[in-house]
Scaffold this motif. Structure first.
Motif, PDB file in Angstrom:
ATOM      1  N   UNK A   1      40.801  38.096  37.330  1.00 40.37           N
ATOM      2  CA  UNK A   1      39.469  38.691  37.341  1.00 40.37           C
ATOM      3  C   UNK A   1      38.590  38.311  38.510  1.00 40.37           C
ATOM      4  N   UNK A   2      39.199  37.962  39.682  1.00 36.04           N
ATOM      5  CA  UNK A   2      38.341  37.784  40.852  1.00 36.04           C
ATOM      6  C   UNK A   2      37.976  39.166  41.367  1.00 36.04           C
ATOM      7  N   UNK A   3      36.879  39.264  42.079  1.00 34.72           N
ATOM      8  CA  UNK A   3      36.431  40.556  42.603  1.00 34.72           C
ATOM      9  C   UNK A   3      37.128  40.796  43.941  1.00 34.72           C
ATOM     10  N   UNK A   4      37.965  41.812  44.002  1.00 33.33           N
ATOM     11  CA  UNK A   4      38.815  42.071  45.164  1.00 33.33           C
ATOM     12  C   UNK A   4      38.046  42.063  46.491  1.00 33.33           C
TER      13      UNK A   4
ATOM     14  N   UNK B   1      47.340  35.308  41.467  1.00 33.73           N
ATOM     15  CA  UNK B   1      46.000  35.567  40.912  1.00 33.73           C
ATOM     16  C   UNK B   1      45.724  37.057  41.010  1.00 33.73           C
ATOM     17  N   UNK B   2      45.098  37.619  39.969  1.00 37.09           N
ATOM     18  CA  UNK B   2      44.872  39.066  39.953  1.00 37.09           C
ATOM     19  C   UNK B   2      43.390  39.414  40.004  1.00 37.09           C
ATOM     20  N   UNK B   3      43.106  40.416  40.840  1.00 36.69           N
ATOM     21  CA  UNK B   3      41.738  40.894  40.991  1.00 36.69           C
ATOM     22  C   UNK B   3      41.418  41.988  39.996  1.00 36.69           C
ATOM     23  N   UNK B   4      40.135  42.245  39.772  1.00 32.90           N
ATOM     24  CA  UNK B   4      39.718  43.256  38.793  1.00 32.90           C
ATOM     25  C   UNK B   4      40.063  44.679  39.223  1.00 32.90           C
TER      26      UNK B   4
ATOM     27  N   UNK C   1      29.545  42.627  45.432  1.00 34.16           N
ATOM     28  CA  UNK C   1      30.607  43.211  46.249  1.00 34.16           C
ATOM     29  C   UNK C   1      30.081  43.926  47.502  1.00 34.16           C
ATOM     30  N   UNK C   2      28.936  44.574  47.408  1.00 34.03           N
ATOM     31  CA  UNK C   2      28.372  45.276  48.560  1.00 34.03           C
ATOM     32  C   UNK C   2      27.983  44.307  49.679  1.00 34.03           C
ATOM     33  N   UNK C   3      27.845  43.031  49.345  1.00 31.61           N
ATOM     34  CA  UNK C   3      27.450  42.005  50.324  1.00 31.61           C
ATOM     35  C   UNK C   3      28.654  41.289  50.931  1.00 31.61           C
ATOM     36  N   UNK C   4      29.864  41.640  50.514  1.00 36.71           N
ATOM     37  CA  UNK C   4      31.059  40.850  50.851  1.00 36.71           C
ATOM     38  C   UNK C   4      31.292  40.674  52.346  1.00 36.71           C
TER      39      UNK C   4
END
Length: 180
Positions: free
Chosen positions: A19-22, A49-52, A163-166
């Motif tokens: 559940x990390x944010x890709x 590890x898997x992303x959302x 996420x928009x700030x990544x």
């Protein structure tokens, strides 16, 4: 970047096991790779590890095996998994506190600035976090001055909102590394 020594820098990127944010992992990683920075990925285990959003990454090292002295920065990705796997990780809080004490760059995005707050590194500092009541409350409980900004940099501490700030977050970490 010509004339910079970023290619000698080492960054520890931390992701939740699930559940990390890709975007909050892959976009900053790309910024770091483009600058020639060496990246090591850490999570609770070295299992994939898997992303959302469906992407995954294989961590290089378990959080409890990291020697923070080997790195110039610690960057914690966000996502719903952070709340479940990272917020209460004692080893991670110790890494963050040690990195801060050693004047390394300490960075987190989305809900992960809560880890920084719980590690005691946001005391009396402006910081941002994903705009949900629980995360904001945790930041303020840790002594942070919450501001609803995309990215906030105070000395060597970088926080990003969402996420928009990544990508902007990745660039801010890069700039902080250049100023070390």
């Amino acid at each position: 970047m010509p004339g910079s020594d970023l290619d000698s820098k080492k960054v520890l990127m931390v992701v939740a096991q699930e559940g990390f944010r890709d975007e909050e992992f892959f976009e900053p990683r790309e910024v770091f790779e483009d600058a020639g920075i060496t990246i090591t990925i850490a999570s609770k285990t070295t299992n994939e590890a898997s992303g959302v959003l469906g992407r995954s990454v294989k961590p290089d090292v378990a959080i409890d095996k990291v020697n923070i002295a080997e790195f110039d920065a610690i960057v914690i990705s966000g996502g719903p998994g952070s709340r479940k796997y990272l917020w209460s990780d004692k080893d991670l809080r110790e890494l963050v506190a040690d990195a801060f004490e050693q004047e390394k760059v300490v960075a987190a995005i989305c809900v992960s600035p809560v880890v920084l707050a719980r590690a005691g590194v946001l005391e009396s500092k402006k910081a941002t976090v994903f705009k949900d009541p629980e995360s904001i409350k945790e930041l303020e409980k840790g002594g942070a001055i919450y501001e609803d900004e995309s990215v906030i940099v105070v000395d060597n501490v970088v926080t990003g909102r969402d996420p928009a700030s990544a990508e902007e977050f990745g660039e801010a970490v890069l700039e902080a590394l250049e100023n070390l």
